[in-house]
Design a protein around this motif. Structure first.
Motif, PDB file in Angstrom:
ATOM      1  N   LEU A 121      24.652  29.722  53.914  1.00  0.00           N
ATOM      2  CA  LEU A 121      25.067  29.837  55.310  1.00  0.00           C
ATOM      3  C   LEU A 121      25.273  28.443  55.910  1.00  0.00           C
ATOM      4  CD1 LEU A 121      25.590  31.377  57.948  1.00  0.00           C
ATOM      5  CD2 LEU A 121      23.101  31.532  58.257  1.00  0.00           C
ATOM      6  N   PHE A 122      24.370  27.526  55.609  1.00  0.00           N
ATOM      7  CA  PHE A 122      24.501  26.163  56.113  1.00  0.00           C
ATOM      8  C   PHE A 122      25.788  25.521  55.605  1.00  0.00           C
ATOM      9  CE2 PHE A 122      23.920  21.577  55.576  1.00  0.00           C
ATOM     10  CZ  PHE A 122      23.748  21.216  56.910  1.00  0.00           C
ATOM     11  N   LEU A 123      26.086  25.691  54.318  1.00  0.00           N
ATOM     12  CA  LEU A 123      27.308  25.112  53.761  1.00  0.00           C
ATOM     13  C   LEU A 123      28.547  25.668  54.455  1.00  0.00           C
ATOM     14  CD1 LEU A 123      26.436  25.066  49.942  1.00  0.00           C
ATOM     15  CD2 LEU A 123      26.444  23.116  51.536  1.00  0.00           C
ATOM     16  N   MET A 124      28.551  26.969  54.751  1.00  0.00           N
ATOM     17  CA  MET A 124      29.674  27.565  55.481  1.00  0.00           C
ATOM     18  C   MET A 124      29.802  26.958  56.875  1.00  0.00           C
ATOM     19  SD  MET A 124      29.476  31.611  54.696  1.00  0.00           S
ATOM     20  CE  MET A 124      28.717  32.114  53.161  1.00  0.00           C
ATOM     21  N   CYS A 125      28.662  26.746  57.531  1.00  0.00           N
ATOM     22  CA  CYS A 125      28.667  26.152  58.878  1.00  0.00           C
ATOM     23  C   CYS A 125      29.178  24.711  58.835  1.00  0.00           C
ATOM     24  CB  CYS A 125      27.257  26.189  59.470  1.00  0.00           C
ATOM     25  SG  CYS A 125      26.671  27.846  59.882  1.00  0.00           S
ATOM     26  N   LEU A 126      28.705  23.951  57.863  1.00  0.00           N
ATOM     27  CA  LEU A 126      29.123  22.553  57.738  1.00  0.00           C
ATOM     28  C   LEU A 126      30.612  22.454  57.428  1.00  0.00           C
ATOM     29  CD1 LEU A 126      28.312  19.575  57.737  1.00  0.00           C
ATOM     30  CD2 LEU A 126      27.685  19.836  55.318  1.00  0.00           C
ATOM     31  N   LYS A 127      31.099  23.317  56.555  1.00  0.00           N
ATOM     32  CA  LYS A 127      32.525  23.332  56.216  1.00  0.00           C
ATOM     33  C   LYS A 127      33.355  23.711  57.444  1.00  0.00           C
ATOM     34  CE  LYS A 127      35.987  23.525  53.160  1.00  0.00           C
ATOM     35  NZ  LYS A 127      36.947  22.480  53.475  1.00  0.00           N
ATOM     36  N   SER A 128      32.895  24.703  58.185  1.00  0.00           N
ATOM     37  CA  SER A 128      33.594  25.123  59.400  1.00  0.00           C
ATOM     38  C   SER A 128      33.644  23.978  60.419  1.00  0.00           C
ATOM     39  CB  SER A 128      32.886  26.340  60.010  1.00  0.00           C
ATOM     40  OG  SER A 128      33.391  26.636  61.279  1.00  0.00           O
ATOM     41  N   TYR A 129      32.534  23.284  60.600  1.00  0.00           N
ATOM     42  CA  TYR A 129      32.484  22.151  61.527  1.00  0.00           C
ATOM     43  C   TYR A 129      33.433  21.045  61.069  1.00  0.00           C
ATOM     44  CZ  TYR A 129      30.764  18.232  64.259  1.00  0.00           C
ATOM     45  OH  TYR A 129      30.697  17.149  65.097  1.00  0.00           O
ATOM     46  N   SER A 130      33.362  20.700  59.794  1.00  0.00           N
ATOM     47  CA  SER A 130      34.195  19.626  59.244  1.00  0.00           C
ATOM     48  C   SER A 130      35.680  19.947  59.367  1.00  0.00           C
ATOM     49  CB  SER A 130      33.834  19.372  57.780  1.00  0.00           C
ATOM     50  OG  SER A 130      32.503  18.931  57.673  1.00  0.00           O
ATOM     51  N   ASP A 131      36.048  21.170  59.034  1.00  0.00           N
ATOM     52  CA  ASP A 131      37.447  21.584  59.155  1.00  0.00           C
ATOM     53  C   ASP A 131      37.913  21.542  60.605  1.00  0.00           C
ATOM     54  OD1 ASP A 131      37.491  21.996  56.409  1.00  0.00           O
ATOM     55  OD2 ASP A 131      37.415  24.187  56.545  1.00  0.00           O
ATOM     56  N   GLY A 132      37.049  21.969  61.515  1.00  0.00           N
ATOM     57  CA  GLY A 132      37.388  21.949  62.931  1.00  0.00           C
ATOM     58  C   GLY A 132      37.608  20.537  63.449  1.00  0.00           C
ATOM     59  N   MET A 133      36.763  19.604  62.992  1.00  0.00           N
ATOM     60  CA  MET A 133      36.911  18.211  63.413  1.00  0.00           C
ATOM     61  C   MET A 133      38.229  17.639  62.903  1.00  0.00           C
ATOM     62  SD  MET A 133      34.598  14.808  62.595  1.00  0.00           S
ATOM     63  CE  MET A 133      33.238  15.826  62.201  1.00  0.00           C
ATOM     64  N   LEU A 134      38.533  17.871  61.629  1.00  0.00           N
ATOM     65  CA  LEU A 134      39.787  17.371  61.062  1.00  0.00           C
ATOM     66  C   LEU A 134      40.981  17.948  61.818  1.00  0.00           C
ATOM     67  CD1 LEU A 134      41.408  15.814  58.911  1.00  0.00           C
ATOM     68  CD2 LEU A 134      41.187  17.836  57.448  1.00  0.00           C
ATOM     69  N   ASN A 135      40.973  19.241  62.053  1.00  0.00           N
ATOM     70  CA  ASN A 135      42.074  19.882  62.782  1.00  0.00           C
ATOM     71  C   ASN A 135      42.205  19.327  64.192  1.00  0.00           C
ATOM     72  OD1 ASN A 135      42.784  21.523  60.629  1.00  0.00           O
ATOM     73  ND2 ASN A 135      41.467  23.199  61.288  1.00  0.00           N
ATOM     74  N   ASP A 136      41.079  19.050  64.836  1.00  0.00           N
ATOM     75  CA  ASP A 136      41.092  18.473  66.170  1.00  0.00           C
ATOM     76  C   ASP A 136      41.783  17.110  66.161  1.00  0.00           C
ATOM     77  OD1 ASP A 136      40.433  18.334  68.932  1.00  0.00           O
ATOM     78  OD2 ASP A 136      38.562  17.284  68.487  1.00  0.00           O
ATOM     79  N   TYR A 137      41.478  16.289  65.173  1.00  0.00           N
ATOM     80  CA  TYR A 137      42.095  14.964  65.083  1.00  0.00           C
ATOM     81  C   TYR A 137      43.582  15.063  64.759  1.00  0.00           C
ATOM     82  CZ  TYR A 137      37.340  13.050  65.081  1.00  0.00           C
ATOM     83  OH  TYR A 137      36.058  12.710  65.406  1.00  0.00           O
ATOM     84  N   VAL A 138      43.943  15.955  63.866  1.00  0.00           N
ATOM     85  CA  VAL A 138      45.352  16.122  63.506  1.00  0.00           C
ATOM     86  C   VAL A 138      46.142  16.622  64.715  1.00  0.00           C
ATOM     87  CG1 VAL A 138      46.962  17.454  62.082  1.00  0.00           C
ATOM     88  CG2 VAL A 138      44.946  16.410  61.031  1.00  0.00           C
ATOM     89  N   GLN A 139      45.593  17.583  65.441  1.00  0.00           N
ATOM     90  CA  GLN A 139      46.279  18.094  66.628  1.00  0.00           C
ATOM     91  C   GLN A 139      46.430  17.029  67.707  1.00  0.00           C
ATOM     92  OE1 GLN A 139      44.167  21.607  67.838  1.00  0.00           O
ATOM     93  NE2 GLN A 139      45.031  22.861  66.214  1.00  0.00           N
ATOM     94  N   ALA A 140      45.468  16.105  67.766  1.00  0.00           N
ATOM     95  CA  ALA A 140      45.541  15.030  68.763  1.00  0.00           C
ATOM     96  C   ALA A 140      46.765  14.153  68.542  1.00  0.00           C
ATOM     97  CB  ALA A 140      44.276  14.180  68.727  1.00  0.00           C
ATOM     98  N   THR A 141      47.303  14.143  67.331  1.00  0.00           N
ATOM     99  CA  THR A 141      48.444  13.278  67.013  1.00  0.00           C
ATOM    100  C   THR A 141      49.787  13.976  67.188  1.00  0.00           C
ATOM    101  OG1 THR A 141      48.557  13.875  64.662  1.00  0.00           O
ATOM    102  CG2 THR A 141      47.040  12.096  65.280  1.00  0.00           C
ATOM    103  N   ASP A 142      49.783  15.271  67.384  1.00  0.00           N
ATOM    104  CA  ASP A 142      51.025  16.044  67.387  1.00  0.00           C
ATOM    105  C   ASP A 142      52.095  15.535  68.350  1.00  0.00           C
ATOM    106  OD1 ASP A 142      50.198  17.663  65.341  1.00  0.00           O
ATOM    107  OD2 ASP A 142      49.652  19.363  66.617  1.00  0.00           O
ATOM    108  N   LEU A 143      51.701  15.154  69.530  1.00  0.00           N
ATOM    109  CA  LEU A 143      52.695  14.756  70.535  1.00  0.00           C
ATOM    110  C   LEU A 143      52.791  13.241  70.709  1.00  0.00           C
ATOM    111  CD1 LEU A 143      51.911  17.490  73.219  1.00  0.00           C
ATOM    112  CD2 LEU A 143      53.733  17.498  71.516  1.00  0.00           C
ATOM    113  N   ALA A 144      52.197  12.497  69.808  1.00  0.00           N
ATOM    114  CA  ALA A 144      52.224  11.036  69.921  1.00  0.00           C
ATOM    115  C   ALA A 144      53.649  10.516  69.757  1.00  0.00           C
ATOM    116  CB  ALA A 144      51.313  10.413  68.878  1.00  0.00           C
TER     117      ALA A 144
END
Length: 192
Positions: free
Chosen positions: A54-77
């Motif tokens: 369960l912890f690994l699933m949570c950590l993966k979900s958090y990590s993926d969310g952070m990466l997606n957040d950073y990628v989305q931040a660049t979309d309109l640059a």
């Protein structure tokens, strides 16, 4: 015939993630998870496996969310260097908004040196963020926004390592303005 689950697994995973985030892996008991997720132990084990799974699933979900957040931040640059600035500012903003140590950083210090699966998730996430930044740096070099004398991998790794510093400063001082100033300084240093 299999029964349909009476709960949304993704929603309950978010609740578990928040418990691990607050208490850390070692500090979280199965009873904490039962209480927070509103599920009995059998449902947790049947859906997510044991506490570690369960912890690994949570950590993966958090990590993926952070990466997606950073990628989305660049979309309109408007330019590669502006995209890098947006990622840096987003990292600083996440630090301030979340108001607690990054789950990835917390997990790195608590478990990554001993747990290969945690280490693997964190390394994969860091590699992905470094790759996004490295690619942006190379594009910025092509349009003369960043000096071609700068090593893109080294610069990207330097940027990511500063994100950890944001969390540490905010945890110690609780000063949002200090984190913003550090982000501004990092952005200026990237362009030299």
């Amino acid at each position: 015939m299999a029964r349909n689950k009476a709960f949304e697994p993704g929603e309950k995973l978010e609740k578990a993630k928040n418990v691990f985030w607050q208490k850390g892996y070692q500090g979280t008991s199965m009873q904490d998870l039962v209480d927070t997720m509103g599920l009995n132990r059998g449902s947790i084990y049947d859906t997510y496996g044991d506490k570690h799974s369960l912890f690994l699933m949570c950590l993966k979900s958090y990590s993926d969310g952070m990466l997606n957040d950073y990628v989305q931040a660049t979309d309109l640059a408007k330019s590669p260097v502006k995209a890098i600035e947006k990622i840096v500012r987003r990292a600083a903003a996440r630090t301030i908004e979340e108001g607690k140590t990054c789950l990835g950083i917390k997990s790195a210090f608590e478990l990554a040196s001993e747990d290969e699966e945690v280490h693997s998730i964190l390394k994969e996430n860091t590699d992905s963020i470094v790759t996004v930044l490295k690619d942006l740096i190379k594009k910025a070099q092509k349009v003369d926004e960043i000096s071609t004398k700068r090593d893109p991998v080294m610069l990207a790794t330097f940027i990511v390592s500063n994100f950890t510093g944001f969390w540490q400063l905010f945890l110690v001082y609780g000063d949002a303005e200090m984190v913003k100033q550090q982000a501004d300084f990092l952005i200026r240093s990237i362009k030299k």
